[in-house]
Design an enzyme around this catalytic site. Structure first.
Site, PDB file in Angstrom:
ATOM      1  N   ASP A 120     -20.473  12.686  -7.180  1.00  0.00           N
ATOM      2  CA  ASP A 120     -19.458  11.703  -6.783  1.00  0.00           C
ATOM      3  C   ASP A 120     -19.334  11.551  -5.260  1.00  0.00           C
ATOM      4  O   ASP A 120     -18.540  10.747  -4.780  1.00  0.00           O
ATOM      5  CB  ASP A 120     -18.090  12.079  -7.381  1.00  0.00           C
ATOM      6  CG  ASP A 120     -17.626  13.468  -6.953  1.00  0.00           C
ATOM      7  OD1 ASP A 120     -18.324  14.110  -6.136  1.00  0.00           O
ATOM      8  OD2 ASP A 120     -16.568  13.913  -7.428  1.00  0.00           O
ATOM      9  N   GLY A 121     -20.091  12.367  -4.518  1.00  0.00           N
ATOM     10  CA  GLY A 121     -20.031  12.264  -3.053  1.00  0.00           C
ATOM     11  C   GLY A 121     -18.749  12.825  -2.461  1.00  0.00           C
ATOM     12  O   GLY A 121     -18.494  12.687  -1.267  1.00  0.00           O
ATOM     13  N   ARG A 171     -17.754  18.718   9.869  1.00  0.00           N
ATOM     14  CA  ARG A 171     -18.630  19.814  10.276  1.00  0.00           C
ATOM     15  C   ARG A 171     -19.369  19.434  11.553  1.00  0.00           C
ATOM     16  O   ARG A 171     -19.806  18.297  11.722  1.00  0.00           O
ATOM     17  CB  ARG A 171     -19.624  20.066   9.150  1.00  0.00           C
ATOM     18  CG  ARG A 171     -20.738  21.022   9.509  1.00  0.00           C
ATOM     19  CD  ARG A 171     -21.417  21.559   8.287  1.00  0.00           C
ATOM     20  NE  ARG A 171     -22.343  20.616   7.679  1.00  0.00           N
ATOM     21  CZ  ARG A 171     -23.017  20.879   6.560  1.00  0.00           C
ATOM     22  NH1 ARG A 171     -22.865  22.033   5.935  1.00  0.00           N
ATOM     23  NH2 ARG A 171     -23.846  19.988   6.056  1.00  0.00           N
ATOM     24  N   ARG A 178     -33.226  20.768   8.335  1.00  0.00           N
ATOM     25  CA  ARG A 178     -33.413  21.944   7.489  1.00  0.00           C
ATOM     26  C   ARG A 178     -34.902  22.161   7.237  1.00  0.00           C
ATOM     27  O   ARG A 178     -35.704  21.250   7.475  1.00  0.00           O
ATOM     28  CB  ARG A 178     -32.723  21.698   6.134  1.00  0.00           C
ATOM     29  CG  ARG A 178     -31.268  21.320   6.268  1.00  0.00           C
ATOM     30  CD  ARG A 178     -30.875  20.239   5.259  1.00  0.00           C
ATOM     31  NE  ARG A 178     -29.545  19.695   5.581  1.00  0.00           N
ATOM     32  CZ  ARG A 178     -28.404  20.222   5.159  1.00  0.00           C
ATOM     33  NH1 ARG A 178     -28.425  21.270   4.367  1.00  0.00           N
ATOM     34  NH2 ARG A 178     -27.248  19.713   5.529  1.00  0.00           N
ATOM     35  N   ASP A 247     -33.293  23.996   1.510  1.00  0.00           N
ATOM     36  CA  ASP A 247     -32.465  22.889   2.011  1.00  0.00           C
ATOM     37  C   ASP A 247     -31.181  23.407   2.658  1.00  0.00           C
ATOM     38  O   ASP A 247     -30.489  22.652   3.336  1.00  0.00           O
ATOM     39  CB  ASP A 247     -32.121  21.900   0.886  1.00  0.00           C
ATOM     40  CG  ASP A 247     -31.506  22.587  -0.319  1.00  0.00           C
ATOM     41  OD1 ASP A 247     -32.163  23.476  -0.885  1.00  0.00           O
ATOM     42  OD2 ASP A 247     -30.371  22.249  -0.684  1.00  0.00           O
ATOM     43  N   ASN A 248     -30.877  24.678   2.469  1.00  0.00           N
ATOM     44  CA  ASN A 248     -29.705  25.255   3.121  1.00  0.00           C
ATOM     45  C   ASN A 248     -30.120  26.196   4.250  1.00  0.00           C
ATOM     46  O   ASN A 248     -29.386  27.113   4.601  1.00  0.00           O
ATOM     47  CB  ASN A 248     -28.854  26.007   2.095  1.00  0.00           C
ATOM     48  CG  ASN A 248     -28.247  25.066   1.066  1.00  0.00           C
ATOM     49  OD1 ASN A 248     -28.072  23.879   1.331  1.00  0.00           O
ATOM     50  ND2 ASN A 248     -27.942  25.579  -0.109  1.00  0.00           N
ATOM     51  N   ASP A 257     -24.152  25.382   5.283  1.00  0.00           N
ATOM     52  CA  ASP A 257     -23.858  25.199   3.864  1.00  0.00           C
ATOM     53  C   ASP A 257     -23.183  26.418   3.248  1.00  0.00           C
ATOM     54  O   ASP A 257     -23.781  27.152   2.458  1.00  0.00           O
ATOM     55  CB  ASP A 257     -25.115  24.776   3.086  1.00  0.00           C
ATOM     56  CG  ASP A 257     -25.440  23.310   3.334  1.00  0.00           C
ATOM     57  OD1 ASP A 257     -24.786  22.696   4.211  1.00  0.00           O
ATOM     58  OD2 ASP A 257     -26.329  22.756   2.665  1.00  0.00           O
TER      59      ASP A 257
HETATM   60  P1  AMP Z   1     -25.543  22.135  -1.764  1.00  0.00           P
HETATM   61  O1  AMP Z   1     -24.958  22.804  -2.948  1.00  0.00           O
HETATM   62  O2  AMP Z   1     -24.522  21.772  -0.751  1.00  0.00           O
HETATM   63  O3  AMP Z   1     -26.684  22.833  -1.149  1.00  0.00           O
HETATM   64  O4  AMP Z   1     -26.067  20.741  -2.320  1.00  0.00           O
HETATM   65  C1  AMP Z   1     -27.317  20.526  -2.946  1.00  0.00           C
HETATM   66  C2  AMP Z   1     -27.567  19.051  -3.071  1.00  0.00           C
HETATM   67  O5  AMP Z   1     -26.618  18.461  -3.956  1.00  0.00           O
HETATM   68  C3  AMP Z   1     -27.464  18.272  -1.768  1.00  0.00           C
HETATM   69  O6  AMP Z   1     -28.418  17.250  -1.792  1.00  0.00           O
HETATM   70  C4  AMP Z   1     -26.061  17.712  -1.846  1.00  0.00           C
HETATM   71  O7  AMP Z   1     -25.908  16.571  -1.046  1.00  0.00           O
HETATM   72  C5  AMP Z   1     -25.917  17.406  -3.325  1.00  0.00           C
HETATM   73  N1  AMP Z   1     -24.524  17.428  -3.767  1.00  0.00           N
HETATM   74  C6  AMP Z   1     -23.735  18.498  -3.892  1.00  0.00           C
HETATM   75  N2  AMP Z   1     -22.496  18.152  -4.307  1.00  0.00           N
HETATM   76  C7  AMP Z   1     -22.501  16.808  -4.442  1.00  0.00           C
HETATM   77  C8  AMP Z   1     -21.527  15.841  -4.814  1.00  0.00           C
HETATM   78  N3  AMP Z   1     -20.269  16.173  -5.151  1.00  0.00           N
HETATM   79  N4  AMP Z   1     -21.900  14.536  -4.814  1.00  0.00           N
HETATM   80  C9  AMP Z   1     -23.137  14.171  -4.475  1.00  0.00           C
HETATM   81  N5  AMP Z   1     -24.104  15.044  -4.112  1.00  0.00           N
HETATM   82  C10 AMP Z   1     -23.797  16.339  -4.096  1.00  0.00           C
HETATM   83 MG    MG Z   2     -26.841  22.173   0.857  1.00  0.00          MG
END
Ligand code: AMP
Ligand code: MG
Length: 486
Positions: A120-121, A171, A178, A247-248, A257
């Protein structure tokens, strides 16, 4: 307010997607980090709270902002995902601080992008509170990290396991490039883009390498060293990142992250908090190896560039050798830091058994990592054989070897105590305290959040009035698991 100077958008169009934050309905300010804003040279004088909220919720775009979502890929728990990208983060732009350092200003949780997939972003409020506290605490512990500039509530609910209030986190990072950003282009066989990205990253983070004839190789080594010394620092304060996917993993060597990360209370080599890390891939003790695993992904992306460099006989066959040398570097960093925590000025390989003896004693006796080091400081120069530690054979062995080691190094009691105090925090963001701040925040009360931020800004200083925050959790207060909450 911001003097934006955006450079990432000058890279080719497939490096990012231009996207505006979606407007939050009824945001409210939780925190604006004025000290940090001042360091960044941000002029916020005369801005009302309403204006701050508009800016940090994405309601109002400031002049010079060219918002984008960055493209990246990543190995998540070892599985390669060719398209991740900023799914709930939007880069507003870059600023150059008075010290010449360039920073990204990014909103987390300000709406969907083309990388959102099914997400949901948005951000839930809990992770916003958590990242604010932990990233600022990390900085105060002198560990490279992204920073917190602001936090707001979004005024909307988001659906996670349950329906929870939403938040938006601002942030600040020295960049958001990354290892996964390199993987994004390498997996598409787009080595022109890998080269452009590497040149950009060198220019931004390692400008001293620009003139080197082996700059891509040097870049790999420089990134590796920063990453490995970061992980050694994490381990020296008992930090477990929990989701160190490629990616983190930032190219700049900053902690990035903050998901299901945590500082451990009682010491355990295999400690895992993250609910999604079922096999312990990112367990405390595994973090050095995993950092190397991630770096091997990076070197694969860079190999075509490295092997084309003049004066470089590097091929993919040398990778193992390079990684072995880097592992030695990591161990040196770890020894140095752990040594200092024990009052040893310059620890070497020969000190490893002593350090391990201490750690395995902590593990066996289920002792608190942070507080046990503090208790040791009080034993320096104390010739009384009585102390509060349980006198097991292991402890006695450790204690006599440790005293002997300190005597041999010939430094005086005061010097040793000073060294230990500089390397052992009194206050860490303990999980049960962070949980308490989140629980209160969900009810609209930010007292504990502000209190923690205040105390944790001076983690090495004993602050009598906050004595309670030093304590390890009672059995019923222990937080066993942490969640991404994304
Ligand atoms: P992360 O858990 O922050 O490392 O996220 C892994 C991937 O999932 C990244 O590409 C984030 O942008 C995506 N992501 C995580 N949470 C959401 C969310 N609520 N809506 C859209 N993308 C998400
Ligand atoms: Mg991430």
């Amino acid at each position: 307010m911001f003097n934006f100077d955006n450079s990432y958008i000058k890279l080719p169009a497939d490096f990012y997607q231009a996207v505006n934050p979606s407007s939050a309905h009824a945001p409210e300010l939780i925190a604006f980090n004025t000290n940090f804003a001042t360091e960044l040279g941000i002029d916020f004088d005369g801005l009302t709270e309403k204006e701050l909220v508009e800016i940090f919720s994405g309601q109002k775009l400031l002049p010079g902002s060219t918002p984008i979502a960055m493209a990246y890929a990543g190995h998540q728990f070892g599985n390669f995902v060719p398209s991740l990208g900023d799914g709930r983060a939007i880069l507003l732009g870059e600023i150059v601080a008075p010290d010449g350092q360039r920073y990204d200003i990014q909103l987390k949780g300000a709406g969907q992008t083309s990388f959102s997939r099914r997400g949901d972003g948005r951000s839930a409020l809990g992770p916003v509170i958590r990242e604010y506290i932990l990233s600022e605490a990390m900085n105060a512990l002198n560990i490279p990290t992204t920073r917190a500039l602001a936090a707001v509530t979004s005024g909307e609910n988001v659906r996670r396991e349950e329906v929870v209030p939403g938040g938006i986190f601002t942030r600040v990072a020295s960049s958001h490039i990354r290892i996964g950003t390199f993987e994004y282009f390498a997996c598409r066989d787009d080595f022109d883009a890998v080269k452009q990205l590497a040149d950009y990253a060198i220019n931004r983070h390692y400008p001293e390498l620009k003139v080197s004839e082996t700059k891509y190789y040097d870049f790999f080594i420089a990134v590796s060293k920063r990453k490995l010394s970061l992980v050694a620092k994490w381990m020296s304060v008992g930090f477990i990142h929990g989701v160190m996917n490629t990616d983190n993993s930032s190219i700049s060597g900053e902690t990035i992250d903050f998901g299901p990360c945590a500082f451990m209370d009682h010491f355990s080599y295999d400690k895992v908090f993250s609910s999604i890390d079922r096999d312990g891939r990112y367990a405390y003790q595994n973090q050095g190896n995993i950092a190397l695993w991630n770096l091997s992904s990076l070197v694969h992306c860079l190999t075509p560039l490295i092997s084309s460099e003049s004066k470089n006989d590097f091929t993919i066959d040398n990778v193992k050798e390079e990684l072995d040398t880097l592992l030695e570097f990591f161990i040196e960093q770890w020894l140095e830091l752990m040594g200092k925590k024990l009052g040893i000025l310059s620890a070497t390989q020969s000190d490893q058994p002593l350090i391990n003896l201490w750690l395995s004693y902590l593990e066996k006796e289920n002792l608190d990592f942070t507080n046990s080091f503090q208790d040791l400081i009080h034993l320096v120069g104390n010739n009384n054989t009585q102390n509060q530690f349980k006198q097991t054979t292991e402890f006695e062995q450790f204690y006599s070897s440790w005293k002997q080691r300190l005597d041999d190094q010939g430094s005086d009691v005061h010097e040793v105590k000073e060294l230990m105090s500089q390397n052992n925090p009194v206050f860490i963001p303990r999980n049960h305290q962070v949980e308490k701040a989140i629980e209160q925040a969900l009810e609209g009360n930010y007292n504990h959040f502000h209190k923690l931020n205040k105390v944790l800004s001076k983690p090495f200083t004993f602050q009598e009035q906050y004595r309670d925050l030093i304590k390890a959790p009672l059995k019923e207060e222990i937080v066993h698991q942490t969640f991404c909450g994304t």
